[in-house]
Scaffold this motif. Structure first.
Motif, short mmCIF file in Angstrom:
data_model
loop_
_atom_site.label_atom_id
_atom_site.label_comp_id
_atom_site.label_asym_id
_atom_site.label_seq_id
_atom_site.Cartn_x
_atom_site.Cartn_y
_atom_site.Cartn_z
N CYS A 297 0.95 -1.28 -0.12
CA CYS A 297 -0.15 -0.07 0.04
C CYS A 297 0.89 1.20 0.04
O CYS A 297 0.98 1.97 0.94
CB CYS A 297 -0.88 0.01 1.20
SG CYS A 297 -1.85 -1.41 1.53
N ASP A 321 -0.39 -0.16 -5.39
CA ASP A 321 -1.26 0.98 -4.57
C ASP A 321 -2.72 0.75 -5.78
O ASP A 321 -2.45 0.80 -7.01
CB ASP A 321 -0.98 2.24 -4.31
CG ASP A 321 -1.85 2.89 -3.28
OD1 ASP A 321 -1.42 3.05 -2.03
OD2 ASP A 321 -3.05 3.02 -3.30
N ARG A 326 -2.23 8.67 -6.45
CA ARG A 326 -1.45 8.99 -5.22
C ARG A 326 -0.20 8.30 -5.70
O ARG A 326 0.98 8.97 -5.38
CB ARG A 326 -2.07 8.16 -4.12
CG ARG A 326 -1.79 8.76 -2.76
CD ARG A 326 -2.35 8.09 -1.70
NE ARG A 326 -3.91 8.38 -1.53
CZ ARG A 326 -4.63 8.06 -0.74
NH1 ARG A 326 -4.56 7.05 0.00
NH2 ARG A 326 -5.89 8.58 -0.76
N GLU A 350 -6.74 -5.89 -4.14
CA GLU A 350 -5.66 -6.86 -3.72
C GLU A 350 -5.80 -8.16 -4.35
O GLU A 350 -4.83 -9.11 -4.11
CB GLU A 350 -5.80 -7.13 -1.90
CG GLU A 350 -7.02 -7.59 -1.57
CD GLU A 350 -8.19 -6.39 -1.73
OE1 GLU A 350 -7.99 -5.42 -1.98
OE2 GLU A 350 -9.26 -6.87 -1.16
N ASP A 368 1.21 -1.57 4.49
CA ASP A 368 0.82 -0.24 5.45
C ASP A 368 -0.49 -0.06 5.10
O ASP A 368 -0.92 0.98 4.08
CB ASP A 368 1.72 0.99 4.96
CG ASP A 368 1.81 2.19 5.83
OD1 ASP A 368 1.31 2.01 6.79
OD2 ASP A 368 2.17 3.30 5.14
#
Ligand SMILES: C[S@@+](CC[C@H](N)C(=O)[O-])C[C@H]1O[C@@H](n2cnc3c(N)ncnc32)[C@H](O)[C@@H]1O
Length: 490
Positions: A297, A321, A326, A350, A368
């Protein structure tokens, strides 16, 4: 941290200079222009370091109650900012940036006072709301602005003309006796978060007090480009106060927040901004040269960069991610840091097909996980009011799913670190315990041992309190409330 809806770009209309502004400060005076010139020359001579109280936070440290003159413009502009931010439908830091961008003529001093006012109002929204009941603060931003400024700087600092018809309500708000308020209001927290923290911690009084304070600025030295001593010497030579962080071997702490991004050491990639707690989580993964490592992450890569530097830019570091935007922030940062071993990959979830193909291939995986961000309330005080218990349920499910799927990437004998920036057991110990129960082939490695191997020593009380887990707390460690567990596959 929790996913948030991005506020509209047009949250604030562009401000034209107003008549009052023009009469108060028509142009910069001769003296101001000379001071500007002197500052520019000094900064040039110092190779880019700007001296003196330049940023809002730094300027505010010098302000004492009763010594600040609040103008009508400050009251009006704080009201305008709070009118949008108190609706709590977007992250306050993003809205603040939009607000200041919509108002380019606002001077540095006024910006500082307004920024501090916004943070104060968000940090103390519990007692402000309680004192204003039954009027919701978002419906009366002027009263919130006046009460905030009066609580920060004293009522005598306010211009009487700005108080006007709010005099009665303002006096009532300021006279409120908070000893009669429910305990969660006194703690400046929503009741559900207060109850969860009360059930977990013995020293909540100190914890709540620390959550009302601002956080220091921590930097991580990029060991590929500089040593901590070099960075500390360069900062000292330029008159910037800085200390080594107590636990992270690459950390530097600045009590004030200067305009870092213009500094040579920042531009050259010698330092990056990273809370000490976050630096230590990268250390818990014990990345080694030439290993195959995954940061599941990765976000904009705060921890990826720290891991990449510990790998000395060798091996392969996959940064996954689901948030492509981001993740896009990572590429310029890794270039600046001089890292050539990082592979950013945007995944769908995932369960992404590419992840299946990489099963059992990694030496180490960091997860994370997205979380409520309860450990970051010092920096993001709006978050505590924007979170709902249903959000904790939603995130909790993602945390378990991500841990389950990311664990399959780890090879036999490999390790993973599950981390959050939360102080809640439900997102931390309980997620790990449920995983270990379902997977007997994994075991918990004491975080104390992993740190000790790297010469990082904590007080024994740290481990007495949390056993094999690692939990940083703002009132104990002066960091954000980070959690981590080190897990090894047999
Ligand atoms: C705590 S943030 C990461 C912060 C980052 N590691 C750092 O140090 O700056 C959590 C990240 O998890 C990502 N995320 C959420 N759901 C995910 C999933 N199912 N798979 C991978 N990443 C996910 C979010 O987009 C967010 O960037």
């Amino acid at each position: 941290m929790a996913e948030t809806k991005f506020p509209k770009r047009r949250a604030f209309a562009m401000q034209k200079p107003r008549k009052t502004e023009r009469t108060e400060s028509p142009r910069r005076t001769e003296r101001q222009r000379a001071a500007d010139k002197r500052r520019r020359e000094e900064a040039r001579a110092m190779g880019g370091y700007a001296k003196g109280p330049k940023t809002p936070e730094k300027r505010m440290t010098a302000l004492q109650p009763g010594q600040v003159r609040i103008t009508g413009l400050i009251v009006d502009e704080l009201t305008r900012a709070l009118g949008v931010i108190l609706k709590l439908d977007g992250p306050a830091d993003v809205l603040m940036k939009l607000f200041f961008r919509s108002n380019p003529r606002l001077g540095m001093r006024d910006r500082g006072i307004i920024a501090e006012g916004i943070y104060y109002a968000l940090r103390h929204l519990g007692t402000l709301s309680w004192a204003m009941h039954p009027v919701p603060p978002a419906r009366a931003p002027r009263l919130v602005a006046l009460a905030t400024l009066a609580r920060q700087h004293g009522i005598e600092s306010l211009p009487p003309a700005s108080i006007g018809r709010e005099e009665g309500p303002l006096k009532n708000v300021l006279a409120a006796d908070f000893s009669k308020a429910p305990p969660h209001i006194q703690a400046e927290l929503p009741e559900w978060i207060y109850s969860l923290l009360e059930a977990q911690y013995d020293d909540t009084k100190e914890l709540y007090a620390s959550m009302l304070e601002g956080a220091p600025l921590d930097l991580r030295v990029n060991l590929l480009k500089a040593s901590r001593e070099e960075v500390l010497q360069e900062l000292a030579a330029n008159g910037v106060e800085a200390y080594p962080t107590p636990f992270s071997p690459d950390g530097v702490r600045l009590p004030t927040k200067p305009g870092l991004t213009q500094w040579p050491i920042y531009k050259e990639g010698k330092v990056d901004v990273q809370d000490e707690g976050s630096q230590l989580i990268a250390r818990l993964l014990t990345p080694r040269r030439r290993e195959m490592i995954c940061d599941f992450c990765a976000g904009a890569g705060g921890k990826t960069l720290a891991i990449g530097a510990l790998m000395r830019s060798t091996g392969s570091l996959y940064a996954f991610d689901v948030n492509e935007k981001r993740l896009a922030g990572l590429t310029p940062r890794m270039r600046r840091a001089g890292l050539s071993n990082v592979h950013p990959i945007a995944i769908r979830s995932e369960r992404d097909e590419r992840i299946r193909r990489l099963q059992g291939k990694f030496d180490r995986v960091l997860i994370d996980a997205p979380c409520t961000g309860t450990g970051t309330f010092r920096r993001n005080p709006d978050l505590k009011w924007r979170l709902a218990p249903s959000e904790l349920d939603r995130i909790n499910k993602i945390q378990k799913d991500v841990l389950e799927h990311a664990s399959r990437l780890v090879k036999k004998g490999g390790r993973m670190v599950y981390a959050t920036c939360s102080m809640l057991r439900r997102e931390n110990q309980e997620v790990v315990e449920a995983f270990l129960e379902a997977h007997p082939e994994w075991h918990l490695v004491p975080a104390a041992d992993v740190f000790a191997q790297q010469g990082i020593q904590f007080d024994a009380s740290q481990w007495e309190r949390f056993g094999s887990y690692f939990q940083m707390l703002p009132h104990v460690n002066s960091t954000d409330g980070f959690f981590a567990a080190v897990l090894q596959r047999d």
